[in-house]
Write a protein that holds these residues in place. Sequence first.
Motif, PDB file in Angstrom:
ATOM      1  N   LEU A   1      -3.330   2.353  -6.174  1.00  0.00           N
ATOM      2  CA  LEU A   1      -2.213   2.941  -5.415  1.00  0.00           C
ATOM      3  C   LEU A   1      -0.876   2.644  -6.092  1.00  0.00           C
ATOM      4  O   LEU A   1      -0.018   3.530  -6.217  1.00  0.00           O
ATOM      5  CB  LEU A   1      -2.217   2.404  -3.993  1.00  0.00           C
ATOM      6  N   MET A   2      -0.687   1.410  -6.538  1.00  0.00           N
ATOM      7  CA  MET A   2       0.591   1.035  -7.124  1.00  0.00           C
ATOM      8  C   MET A   2       0.832   1.694  -8.477  1.00  0.00           C
ATOM      9  O   MET A   2       1.977   1.745  -8.957  1.00  0.00           O
ATOM     10  CB  MET A   2       0.688  -0.483  -7.252  1.00  0.00           C
TER      11      MET A   2
ATOM     12  N   MET B   1       0.232   4.871  -8.950  1.00  0.00           N
ATOM     13  CA  MET B   1       0.523   6.280  -8.665  1.00  0.00           C
ATOM     14  C   MET B   1       2.018   6.557  -8.731  1.00  0.00           C
ATOM     15  O   MET B   1       2.854   5.642  -8.658  1.00  0.00           O
ATOM     16  CB  MET B   1       0.034   6.651  -7.249  1.00  0.00           C
TER      17      MET B   1
ATOM     18  N   ARG C   1       2.094   8.079  -3.933  1.00  0.00           N
ATOM     19  CA  ARG C   1       1.590   6.830  -3.362  1.00  0.00           C
ATOM     20  C   ARG C   1       1.843   6.767  -1.865  1.00  0.00           C
ATOM     21  O   ARG C   1       0.954   6.409  -1.086  1.00  0.00           O
ATOM     22  CB  ARG C   1       2.245   5.648  -4.050  1.00  0.00           C
TER      23      ARG C   1
ATOM     24  N   THR D   1       6.814  -0.121  -1.488  1.00  0.00           N
ATOM     25  CA  THR D   1       7.179   1.183  -2.059  1.00  0.00           C
ATOM     26  C   THR D   1       8.528   1.648  -1.533  1.00  0.00           C
ATOM     27  O   THR D   1       9.379   2.121  -2.301  1.00  0.00           O
ATOM     28  CB  THR D   1       6.089   2.221  -1.730  1.00  0.00           C
TER      29      THR D   1
END
Length: 474
Positions: A311-312, A314, A319, A373
Amino acid sequence: METLLDQAEALLASNPEKPPRPDFPLPDGYEEGTPYRFMTLKDSRLKGRGWFASEDISAGTVLICAKPIVMVMDWEDPEDLTSFEEDNDDEAMSLENEASGLSKLNEILLLNLVRIIIREPSIWSQQLNELFPRTTKEIEALDIWVCKDDDVFLQFEGLINELHKRKSLPEEVVKDISKRLPLIVRYNVLSAETSPELMVHPSPEQGYAALSGTCLYHLPSFFNHDARPNASRYAVGDVMWVVANQDILAETEVCISYLEHEVLCEPAKVRNVMLNMDFTEEENNETAEDWNEEEEGPEMPVVDIDIQNELMNMDVMERLEAIESLMLQALGKVSPLIEKARMEGSNQMEESIDSTPWFECDAQNLRILKALTLDSLGRMEESISIWKECVLFCETKLPPNDEALVVILVQAALCAFQQSQRQDEARQLAAQAVAVHSILFGGGIERFRRRYNREFQLALRPTYTASAAQDLLW
């Protein structure tokens, strides 16, 4: 502890990927009789022999500080060298044979342990012989060790024969060792990880993950498991501390958790699957609503370190969208788009939708990723509310004064610090982080700064300056 952290970083500097096994001294001032000042070993009806408080114990009391009898490093595991497909096959085989077998890492530890007994036979009579399983009844209640690796089994047999030839121990004792030692390893090993709660921990450049390993300790092995542990453990290299995480009344059993603290809030039946031990947990306050036999949710947390890394890596907006989608799945909800398709579609669409919730820690990990994020985008007003949700999870779902709570409080304080109208709130969160840290790790503000030195260097927010945050908050 500060000296041990310096030694840990020196080992990592010498070989960041495969550092030597740590062999650190016990911290200055620690007295070997400490456990018996506060506790006594007694048998309990439900859990067998364990540690009981011999007097009232205050939160933050160091109960035990110990070095292991033997340690193996995680990087010594040959399974780490196999491909992804092979890992999946090995994992399936491991789950199938777990009751009677040992992991590859534990097999390495077992062989090293026999070598230690050959060199120092007294280690058996003085320490290992005291560990579970001790009696014939206990041994017969367990699955015998079945080694699936012929090479490991031949090495084990060869070492046992060497021990027999040396005649340093009676023949019946050697036979006892050959039968009990694999079971002692299976039921008593503990992981030893240096600062695993830190966000920087997995980083090859800044973290301590390469120092992680599996250990067999003597006195710490007598701590029984509880889903509501009143003691917590942590390590620096091979040295382990066990600390009271709350006030403990005299005559109360002192227990740790054999599971990660983040899964202790799950129903007992879920925890029992993860424990895979010879005992099962029963919670008197768990009702039928806590567990649905027909639900087939995951047996392990879904949002693991690999998913988090994926995920990180992306694109930021992609994300956020992925996190939202995964969050709905983690909560057992259906996204609006899928719901609309289901309303307009066929029965096949209905059957394909899985609304079984994941682990509660899956939602927590997704909240953390979302907050980070949003922080990276400078959207602090949105992220601070999510950090507060994360704090609430740690305060209500984890044991008291948990190390994970400190990490979240630190990030919440740093997020609030970036907002001019939240300076007082930032200081309150920062003070709470130090207070919890001091209970678990001791050493006040100086030790907090030392342990979090690498964490403070993470530039997770656009206008973040480590020195300013440390000077004003800590």
